[in-house]
Design an enzyme around this catalytic site. Structure first.
Site, PDB file in Angstrom:
ATOM      1  N   LYS A  22       0.835  -1.219   0.000  1.00 38.26           N
ATOM      2  CA  LYS A  22       0.000   0.000   0.000  1.00 38.26           C
ATOM      3  C   LYS A  22       0.863   1.260   0.000  1.00 38.26           C
ATOM      4  CE  LYS A  22      -2.591   2.577   3.501  1.00 38.26           C
ATOM      5  NZ  LYS A  22      -1.430   3.316   4.042  1.00 38.26           N
ATOM      6  N   ASN A  23       1.827   1.325   0.909  1.00 35.16           N
ATOM      7  CA  ASN A  23       2.577   2.570   1.053  1.00 35.16           C
ATOM      8  C   ASN A  23       3.510   2.843  -0.128  1.00 35.16           C
ATOM      9  OD1 ASN A  23       1.232   3.146   3.368  1.00 35.16           O
ATOM     10  ND2 ASN A  23       2.882   2.553   4.763  1.00 35.16           N
ATOM     11  N   CYS A 117      -5.296   8.068   8.695  1.00 37.96           N
ATOM     12  CA  CYS A 117      -5.511   7.591  10.063  1.00 37.96           C
ATOM     13  C   CYS A 117      -5.160   8.665  11.080  1.00 37.96           C
ATOM     14  CB  CYS A 117      -4.653   6.354  10.322  1.00 37.96           C
ATOM     15  SG  CYS A 117      -5.316   4.893   9.532  1.00 37.96           S
ATOM     16  N   ARG A 122       0.153  14.904  12.847  1.00 37.64           N
ATOM     17  CA  ARG A 122       0.811  14.427  11.625  1.00 37.64           C
ATOM     18  C   ARG A 122       1.212  15.631  10.781  1.00 37.64           C
ATOM     19  NH1 ARG A 122      -1.678   8.806   9.520  1.00 37.64           N
ATOM     20  NH2 ARG A 122       0.388   8.740   8.624  1.00 37.64           N
ATOM     21  N   PRO A 123       2.272  16.328  11.214  1.00 29.32           N
ATOM     22  CA  PRO A 123       2.683  17.541  10.506  1.00 29.32           C
ATOM     23  C   PRO A 123       3.313  17.219   9.157  1.00 29.32           C
ATOM     24  CG  PRO A 123       4.263  16.997  12.220  1.00 29.32           C
ATOM     25  CD  PRO A 123       3.177  15.961  12.302  1.00 29.32           C
ATOM     26  N   ILE A 124       3.362  18.233   8.269  1.00 25.69           N
ATOM     27  CA  ILE A 124       4.098  18.048   7.011  1.00 25.69           C
ATOM     28  C   ILE A 124       5.172  19.143   6.883  1.00 25.69           C
ATOM     29  CG2 ILE A 124       2.325  16.751   5.760  1.00 25.69           C
ATOM     30  CD1 ILE A 124       1.688  19.388   4.238  1.00 25.69           C
ATOM     31  N   ASP A 125       5.604  19.668   8.041  1.00 21.00           N
ATOM     32  CA  ASP A 125       6.600  20.751   8.022  1.00 21.00           C
ATOM     33  C   ASP A 125       7.894  20.346   7.297  1.00 21.00           C
ATOM     34  OD1 ASP A 125       6.661  19.074  10.436  1.00 21.00           O
ATOM     35  OD2 ASP A 125       8.484  20.185  10.907  1.00 21.00           O
ATOM     36  N   ASP A 306       3.602   0.400  12.243  1.00 18.05           N
ATOM     37  CA  ASP A 306       2.365  -0.093  11.627  1.00 18.05           C
ATOM     38  C   ASP A 306       2.063  -1.553  11.974  1.00 18.05           C
ATOM     39  OD1 ASP A 306       2.009   2.383  10.571  1.00 18.05           O
ATOM     40  OD2 ASP A 306       2.411   1.840   8.492  1.00 18.05           O
ATOM     41  N   ILE A 328       7.141   6.534  17.268  1.00 18.71           N
ATOM     42  CA  ILE A 328       6.853   7.316  16.055  1.00 18.71           C
ATOM     43  C   ILE A 328       5.620   8.219  16.238  1.00 18.71           C
ATOM     44  CG2 ILE A 328       6.498   7.211  13.544  1.00 18.71           C
ATOM     45  CD1 ILE A 328       9.102   5.816  14.371  1.00 18.71           C
ATOM     46  N   ARG A 398      -9.172   0.171   3.731  1.00 20.60           N
ATOM     47  CA  ARG A 398      -8.224   1.135   3.164  1.00 20.60           C
ATOM     48  C   ARG A 398      -6.899   0.464   2.813  1.00 20.60           C
ATOM     49  NH1 ARG A 398      -6.469   5.265   6.861  1.00 20.60           N
ATOM     50  NH2 ARG A 398      -4.949   5.340   5.204  1.00 20.60           N
TER      51      ARG A 398
HETATM   52  C1  UD1 Z   1       4.331   6.667   6.736  1.00 20.34           C
HETATM   53  C2  UD1 Z   1       3.321   5.577   6.524  1.00 20.34           C
HETATM   54  C3  UD1 Z   1       2.634   5.249   7.842  1.00 20.34           C
HETATM   55  C4  UD1 Z   1       3.684   4.907   8.900  1.00 20.34           C
HETATM   56  C5  UD1 Z   1       4.747   5.981   8.999  1.00 20.34           C
HETATM   57  C6  UD1 Z   1       5.883   5.597   9.916  1.00 20.34           C
HETATM   58  C7  UD1 Z   1       2.674   6.022   4.255  1.00 20.34           C
HETATM   59  C8  UD1 Z   1       1.601   6.463   3.322  1.00 20.34           C
HETATM   60  N1  UD1 Z   1       2.363   6.027   5.543  1.00 20.34           N
HETATM   61  O1  UD1 Z   1       3.610   7.801   7.191  1.00 20.34           O
HETATM   62  O2  UD1 Z   1       1.764   4.152   7.624  1.00 20.34           O
HETATM   63  O3  UD1 Z   1       3.041   4.773  10.158  1.00 20.34           O
HETATM   64  O4  UD1 Z   1       5.299   6.252   7.701  1.00 20.34           O
HETATM   65  O5  UD1 Z   1       6.488   4.423   9.482  1.00 20.34           O
HETATM   66  O6  UD1 Z   1       3.752   5.625   3.842  1.00 20.34           O
HETATM   67  N2  UD1 Z   1       7.037  14.213  11.031  1.00 20.34           N
HETATM   68  C9  UD1 Z   1       7.287  15.539  11.297  1.00 20.34           C
HETATM   69  N3  UD1 Z   1       7.204  16.422  10.252  1.00 20.34           N
HETATM   70  C10 UD1 Z   1       6.906  16.032   8.980  1.00 20.34           C
HETATM   71  C11 UD1 Z   1       6.670  14.676   8.732  1.00 20.34           C
HETATM   72  C12 UD1 Z   1       6.747  13.770   9.780  1.00 20.34           C
HETATM   73  O7  UD1 Z   1       7.561  15.923  12.430  1.00 20.34           O
HETATM   74  O8  UD1 Z   1       6.865  16.878   8.087  1.00 20.34           O
HETATM   75  C13 UD1 Z   1       7.105  13.241  12.155  1.00 20.34           C
HETATM   76  C14 UD1 Z   1       5.742  12.574  12.406  1.00 20.34           C
HETATM   77  O9  UD1 Z   1       4.958  13.346  13.290  1.00 20.34           O
HETATM   78  C15 UD1 Z   1       6.165  11.244  12.985  1.00 20.34           C
HETATM   79  C16 UD1 Z   1       7.502  10.949  12.301  1.00 20.34           C
HETATM   80  O10 UD1 Z   1       7.961  12.181  11.750  1.00 20.34           O
HETATM   81  O11 UD1 Z   1       6.390  11.371  14.378  1.00 20.34           O
HETATM   82  C17 UD1 Z   1       7.452   9.913  11.202  1.00 20.34           C
HETATM   83  O12 UD1 Z   1       6.449  10.280  10.273  1.00 20.34           O
HETATM   84  P1  UD1 Z   1       6.566   9.878   8.734  1.00 20.34           P
HETATM   85  O13 UD1 Z   1       7.647   8.873   8.549  1.00 20.34           O
HETATM   86  O14 UD1 Z   1       6.614  11.120   7.931  1.00 20.34           O
HETATM   87  O15 UD1 Z   1       5.163   9.189   8.487  1.00 20.34           O
HETATM   88  P2  UD1 Z   1       4.283   9.224   7.166  1.00 20.34           P
HETATM   89  O16 UD1 Z   1       5.165   9.319   5.974  1.00 20.34           O
HETATM   90  O17 UD1 Z   1       3.187  10.222   7.312  1.00 20.34           O
END
Ligand code: UD1
Length: 419
Positions: A22-23, A117, A122-125, A306, A328, A398
């Site tokens: 999926k991912n 989920c 879940r920031p995207i900074d 996961d 995480i 999903r």
């Molecule tokens: C992906 C997976 C999700 C999995 C996660 C961790 C997909 C579609 N989803 O989610 O199933 O649980 O990896 O293995 O592949 N973070 C920040 N800023 C950011 C982005 C992330 O601080 O801009 C933090 C998050 O809050 C979290 C950590 O980094 O604590 C890891 O998140 P990340 O690896 O980015 O998870 P996803 O890619 O969203």
């Protein structure tokens, strides 16, 4: 609204075929629109997140059609629309990859903030920091994120936190930037390598995916490619734990055993027999006395977050006291209240869950609070005495293809009812 009805305590046996990841799929499909051309993606899981992406792409003007259930033809030659703000895109966390893909090809994009989920902030900074480093301007307008640039220029980008999504998104954008980009402290998950392999087949120049440092030399254009997605590490892990929790013997097939190392090591500690082949793992728990252990979730190659809810279901019937540390996500224990309905003894404090193993779970009425939590409910139900009803199956759909069918084929008493 569908529910799953499970009558527990059948020992699972036989072979289960694992679907595509999926991912990986939810990143490879957006990557495909970076070429003004046709891509064919095979071994896609037939799950709601992929169907949702298919609808999204079609609404954007990409001609996206299933050749069969697992093969999608993506024709992006007439794609012009860089504004992706309709409903479907809000349903998936991974829709943020459309930002990186559109920014790469058109140097601008606007995408509605992702859903997915809900297990914590879940920031995207980090994604946005990466885009800025490549020269893009970023604007946030309510739920819409807008990124644009006259041109993207390669840069050295250090990731403060290891992030799967940010690593992939920056890789997408940098693929079509001028010059070279270096992503340091990159995530190393198998699907990052998968996306890089796909982009390289499209003409990108990416080296080092799967290590801490990814080097990307920008190219002007990408071309179409045919690609086969890797197997799903988390689906495979779920079925491995299912074999363990039911004292069954199951061959989990069509996988890359190496991707399962962290789980295999823990199952061995718990007392389960693991035999690896080229593309399968046999999990034999028929004569196992299951023992407690401790788990710490970490970025790959650590134990995946996961699989944390699913292993918690197993630990709830392992003799002794187990400890889980979730490193995480900050709200990934919501499912433990549901697990307690089976009789599980779990205490959560912050990032730590302490589980006192009990000899048997009892069937219950529970809810899938998110995708992997839903998988944990199925596993607990399979082990429990009596009948379980699982609601909110839409979360499970999903990310798990034909879940009741695959479990039935292994001998589980599980059926779906529409309410
Ligand atoms: C992906 C997976 C999700 C999995 C996660 C961790 C997909 C579609 N989803 O989610 O199933 O649980 O990896 O293995 O592949 N973070 C920040 N800023 C950011 C982005 C992330 O601080 O801009 C933090 C998050 O809050 C979290 C950590 O980094 O604590 C890891 O998140 P990340 O690896 O980015 O998870 P996803 O890619 O969203």
């Amino acid at each position: 609204m569908d529910k799953l009805l499970v009558r527990g305590q059948n020992k699972l046996s036989g072979t289960v075929m694992i679907s595509g990841a999926k991912n990986a799929a939810v990143a490879v499909i957006p990557a495909a629109i970076m070429a003004e051309d046709i891509c064919v993606i095979d071994n896609l899981p037939y799950i709601e997140d992929v169907k949702c992406l298919n609808i999204t792409l079609n609404k954007m003007g990409v001609i996206c059609s299933y050749k069969d259930k697992h093969t999608l033809k993506i024709d992006s030659s007439n794609l012009k629309n860089v504004s992706v703000t309709f409903d479907e895109v809000r349903r998936m966390r991974a829709s943020y990859y459309l930002l990186g893909a559109l920014l790469a090809r058109f140097k601008r994009a606007e995408v509605a903030m992702p859903g997915g989920c809900n297990f914590g902030t879940r920031p995207i900074d980090l994604h946005l920091k990466g885009f800025r480093a490549l020269g893009a301007k970023v604007e946030i307008d309510g739920e819409i994120v807008r990124v644009y640039a006259d041109k993207l220029v390669g840069a050295n980008i250090y990731m403060d936190t290891v992030s799967v999504g940010a690593t992939i998104n920056i890789m997408l954008a940098a693929t079509m930037a001028e010059g070279t980009t270096e992503i340091e402290n990159a995530a190393k998950e198998p699907h990052i390598v998968d996306v890089a392999n796909f982009l390289n087949m499209m003409g990108a120049k990416i080296k080092g995916a799967g290590t801490d440092v990814i080097r990307i030399t920008g190219v002007e254009n990408l071309h179409g490619a045919e690609y086969t997605i890797i197997p799903d590490q988390i689906e495979a892990g779920t079925y491995m734990i299912a074999a363990a929790i039911t004292h069954g013997k199951v061959i989990v097939k069509n996988i890359i055993p190496k991707h399962m190392d962290s789980l295999s090591a823990k199952l061995i500690e718990i007392g389960v027999n693991i035999n690896e082949g080229d593309d399968y793992i046999e999990v034999d728990s028929t004569n196992s006395k299951l023992k407690s252990t401790s788990i710490k979730t970490m970025a790959y190659p650590g134990f995946p977050t996961d699989l944390q809810p699913q292993i918690a279901a197993l630990l709830s019937i392992c003799e002794g006291t187990s400890m889980i540390t979730e490193n995480i996500w900050d709200k990934r224990y919501q499912y433990t209240d549901e697990l307690k309905r089976f009789g599980a003894k779990i205490n959560v404090e912050g990032r730590i869950a302490i589980i006192e193993g009990i000899s048997e779970l009892s069937g219950a009425d529970v809810e899938a609070t998110d995708l992997r939590a839903g998988a944990a409910m199925i596993l607990a139900a399979l082990a429990a005495r009596g009948e379980t009803t699982i609601s909110a199956v839409k979360y499970i759909d999903r990310g798990y293809e034909e879940v009741e069918h695959k479990f039935s084929q292994l001998g589980a008493d599980i059926k779906r009812v529409s309410v």
